[in-house]
Design a protein around this motif. Structure first.
Motif, PDB file in Angstrom:
ATOM      1  N   ALA A  81     -39.611  19.428 -12.258  1.00 50.35           N
ATOM      2  CA  ALA A  81     -38.369  19.117 -12.697  1.00 50.35           C
ATOM      3  C   ALA A  81     -38.555  17.601 -13.226  1.00 50.35           C
ATOM      4  O   ALA A  81     -37.770  17.349 -14.147  1.00 50.35           O
ATOM      5  N   SER A  82     -39.484  16.961 -12.466  1.00 49.11           N
ATOM      6  CA  SER A  82     -39.244  15.323 -13.089  1.00 49.11           C
ATOM      7  C   SER A  82     -40.051  15.442 -14.309  1.00 49.11           C
ATOM      8  O   SER A  82     -39.461  14.669 -15.543  1.00 49.11           O
ATOM      9  N   PHE A  83     -41.151  16.269 -14.725  1.00 47.09           N
ATOM     10  CA  PHE A  83     -41.474  16.392 -16.103  1.00 47.09           C
ATOM     11  C   PHE A  83     -40.429  16.743 -17.131  1.00 47.09           C
ATOM     12  O   PHE A  83     -40.544  16.387 -18.357  1.00 47.09           O
ATOM     13  N   LEU A  84     -39.805  17.691 -16.780  1.00 50.21           N
ATOM     14  CA  LEU A  84     -38.859  18.327 -17.490  1.00 50.21           C
ATOM     15  C   LEU A  84     -37.505  17.226 -17.741  1.00 50.21           C
ATOM     16  O   LEU A  84     -37.057  17.160 -18.901  1.00 50.21           O
ATOM     17  N   ILE A  85     -37.340  16.610 -16.847  1.00 49.15           N
ATOM     18  CA  ILE A  85     -36.318  15.449 -17.091  1.00 49.15           C
ATOM     19  C   ILE A  85     -36.838  14.187 -17.942  1.00 49.15           C
ATOM     20  O   ILE A  85     -36.010  13.777 -18.944  1.00 49.15           O
ATOM     21  N   GLY A  86     -38.261  13.928 -17.813  1.00 47.78           N
ATOM     22  CA  GLY A  86     -38.655  12.895 -18.755  1.00 47.78           C
ATOM     23  C   GLY A  86     -38.800  13.431 -20.189  1.00 47.78           C
ATOM     24  O   GLY A  86     -38.357  12.587 -20.985  1.00 47.78           O
ATOM     25  N   LEU A  87     -38.980  14.795 -20.260  1.00 48.44           N
ATOM     26  CA  LEU A  87     -39.143  15.073 -21.579  1.00 48.44           C
ATOM     27  C   LEU A  87     -37.719  15.333 -22.207  1.00 48.44           C
ATOM     28  O   LEU A  87     -37.576  15.052 -23.517  1.00 48.44           O
ATOM     29  N   GLY A  88     -36.752  15.726 -21.582  1.00 46.59           N
ATOM     30  CA  GLY A  88     -35.322  15.837 -21.835  1.00 46.59           C
ATOM     31  C   GLY A  88     -35.015  14.556 -22.186  1.00 46.59           C
ATOM     32  O   GLY A  88     -34.267  14.596 -23.241  1.00 46.59           O
TER      33      GLY A  88
ATOM     34  N   PRO B  89     -26.386  24.855 -22.994  1.00 49.89           N
ATOM     35  CA  PRO B  89     -27.154  26.108 -22.835  1.00 49.89           C
ATOM     36  C   PRO B  89     -28.149  26.078 -21.541  1.00 49.89           C
ATOM     37  O   PRO B  89     -28.259  27.185 -21.003  1.00 49.89           O
ATOM     38  N   LEU B  90     -28.789  24.793 -21.417  1.00 48.33           N
ATOM     39  CA  LEU B  90     -29.621  24.782 -20.160  1.00 48.33           C
ATOM     40  C   LEU B  90     -28.819  24.859 -18.856  1.00 48.33           C
ATOM     41  O   LEU B  90     -29.570  25.422 -17.874  1.00 48.33           O
TER      42      LEU B  90
ATOM     43  N   VAL C  13     -38.255  28.067 -11.080  1.00 47.35           N
ATOM     44  CA  VAL C  13     -36.762  28.348 -11.208  1.00 47.35           C
ATOM     45  C   VAL C  13     -36.036  27.221 -10.724  1.00 47.35           C
ATOM     46  O   VAL C  13     -35.128  26.664 -11.333  1.00 47.35           O
ATOM     47  N   TRP C  14     -36.345  26.761  -9.418  1.00 47.44           N
ATOM     48  CA  TRP C  14     -35.517  25.643  -8.900  1.00 47.44           C
ATOM     49  C   TRP C  14     -35.855  24.234  -9.759  1.00 47.44           C
ATOM     50  O   TRP C  14     -34.773  23.325  -9.723  1.00 47.44           O
ATOM     51  N   GLY C  15     -37.113  23.936 -10.092  1.00 47.39           N
ATOM     52  CA  GLY C  15     -37.532  22.960 -10.966  1.00 47.39           C
ATOM     53  C   GLY C  15     -36.307  22.799 -12.090  1.00 47.39           C
ATOM     54  O   GLY C  15     -35.942  21.656 -12.558  1.00 47.39           O
TER      55      GLY C  15
ATOM     56  N   ALA D 174     -31.796  21.038 -15.299  1.00 52.74           N
ATOM     57  CA  ALA D 174     -30.595  21.165 -16.202  1.00 52.74           C
ATOM     58  C   ALA D 174     -29.456  20.634 -15.583  1.00 52.74           C
ATOM     59  O   ALA D 174     -28.577  19.989 -16.275  1.00 52.74           O
ATOM     60  N   LEU D 175     -29.414  20.425 -14.305  1.00 56.02           N
ATOM     61  CA  LEU D 175     -28.147  19.576 -13.619  1.00 56.02           C
ATOM     62  C   LEU D 175     -28.423  18.106 -13.898  1.00 56.02           C
ATOM     63  O   LEU D 175     -27.230  17.653 -14.419  1.00 56.02           O
ATOM     64  N   PHE D 176     -29.531  17.585 -13.939  1.00 56.61           N
ATOM     65  CA  PHE D 176     -29.882  16.084 -14.244  1.00 56.61           C
ATOM     66  C   PHE D 176     -29.396  15.752 -15.530  1.00 56.61           C
ATOM     67  O   PHE D 176     -28.802  14.885 -16.042  1.00 56.61           O
ATOM     68  N   ALA D 177     -29.927  16.786 -16.457  1.00 59.60           N
ATOM     69  CA  ALA D 177     -29.559  16.562 -17.946  1.00 59.60           C
ATOM     70  C   ALA D 177     -28.149  16.543 -18.412  1.00 59.60           C
ATOM     71  O   ALA D 177     -27.821  15.503 -19.163  1.00 59.60           O
ATOM     72  N   PHE D 178     -27.417  17.357 -17.799  1.00 54.43           N
ATOM     73  CA  PHE D 178     -26.133  17.536 -18.006  1.00 54.43           C
ATOM     74  C   PHE D 178     -25.301  16.460 -17.514  1.00 54.43           C
ATOM     75  O   PHE D 178     -24.274  15.789 -18.076  1.00 54.43           O
TER      76      PHE D 178
END
Length: 350
Positions: A24-31, A191-192, A212-214, A219-223
């Motif tokens: 999730a942290s890497f996805l958050i950084g990229l997002g 959409p995320l 899945v949880w990551g 998605a919650l953090f991004a929005f």
């Protein structure tokens, strides 16, 4: 019996949760980088893009030339004022000298000095004339500066009108651009969020649940977090409306799931004891027993009371006797804790 999971399995699960958070942290950084860079898809706005250049450029040229001429006039006036000061000082000095000479002449009363008197008077008049000429030059320069200032004020007023209209047009385009960029961000994050909801409903217990949880955390953090600094004045409405919709959907899902669960529990409680115990997984049964609740109906039961062998709420058997040593043990245990004999289950009703 207090814990359903093996020690190694617990640590594996904790490790998998760590994987979920790291993912999730890497996805958050990229997002965050993507959301922050989205304005670059729009061209940077400049005031000159919205002004009438055919009219503005001559005015700007006239303004520059006028300001340059004004600076030259100011420099010339300063020189003239300096010349006036010199002339005034020379006049004052000459007048003092003349006054002293005149006093001396009156004392001596020499008629042969009349020609010198006339010459000194003429010299004093010439200095006074020079002083007047310097003053007139200064007045002319000041008048020219005033005319230039008035002309420049008119040019500035015309240019300000053009720039004001250009600013209005640029502000309107800036708002439209912010709306487009917000739409890009919303089209990316919403959409995320929807996909995260689907994953939560369908895949949160799958084999790949850490990813899945990551993704759900991302998605919650991004929005609800990353999108906040970029929300325009009306963006808060979108955020709150989406939050309300999500709350209603999650609430409805929870209510429907609870009703389905209660319906399944009622059907399960109507099943024979052996069938109900066979349908319960070993880990689920031990988890519920570890929490001090009945594995069948999940209601609280005093498991430490040796007189209780059946759940007083749903009637499922909780304890039985080992067929080999007759030791009292959990009806869900696979082996007897006293002698290690395999727990061959008796028929329904024990």
């Amino acid at each position: 019996m207090a814990h359903a999971l093996r020690l190694s399995e617990k640590w594996f699960r904790r490790g998998l949760w760590l994987v979920a958070f790291v993912f999730a942290s890497f996805l958050i950084g990229l997002g965050g980088r993507i959301v922050g860079d989205l304005p670059q898809v729009e061209r940077s706005l400049q005031l000159d893009d919205f002004i009438d250049r055919a009219v503005a450029e001559p005015l700007r040229t006239q303004l520059r030339e006028g300001e340059r001429a004004q600076q030259q006039s100011e420099a010339a006036r300063e020189q003239a004022e300096l010349a006036l000061q010199v002339a005034q000082q020379a006049t004052v000095a000459a007048r003092e000298t003349f006054s002293n000479w005149l006093a001396t002449r009156r004392a001596t009363a020499q008629p042969d000095q009349d020609a010198e008197l006339i010459a000194r008077t003429q010299a004093l008049d010439a200095l006074k004339a020079k002083e007047g000429e310097a003053q007139r030059r200064i007045d002319a320069l000041r008048q020219a500066e005033l005319d230039q200032a008035q002309q420049l004020d008119g040019v500035r007023a015309q240019l300000n009108d053009l720039e004001s209209a250009a600013h209005a047009a640029m502000d309107a385009e800036q708002r439209r651009m912010e709306l487009r960029v917000f739409g890009y961000r919303l089209a990316l994050t919403l959409p995320l969020l929807v996909l995260a909801g689907w994953l939560f409903a369908k895949k949160r217990k799958s084999t790949w649940w850490p990813f899945v949880w990551g993704f759900i955390f991302f998605a919650l953090f991004a929005f609800f977090v990353e999108l906040v600094p970029y929300l325009p004045s009306y963006g808060g409405y979108v955020r709150y409306i989406v939050g309300i919709v999500l709350t209603v959907l999650v609430g409805r899902y929870a209510i429907v799931a609870l009703n389905r669960y209660l319906a399944r529990q009622r059907l399960a409680e109507d099943q024979p004891d052996a069938v109900r115990r066979n349908e319960l997984s070993y880990d689920t049964a031990l988890t519920r027993l570890g929490k001090g609740v009945c594995p069948g109906c999940e209601r609280g039961v005093d498991l430490k009371d040796p007189a209780i062998d059946y759940c007083p709420h749903c009637g499922i058997r909780l304890f039985d006797r080992c067929l080999a040593c007759q030791a009292r043990k959990s009806a869900f245990s696979k082996f007897c804790y006293a002698c290690g004999t395999s727990a061959a289950r008796p028929a329904a009703g024990g």
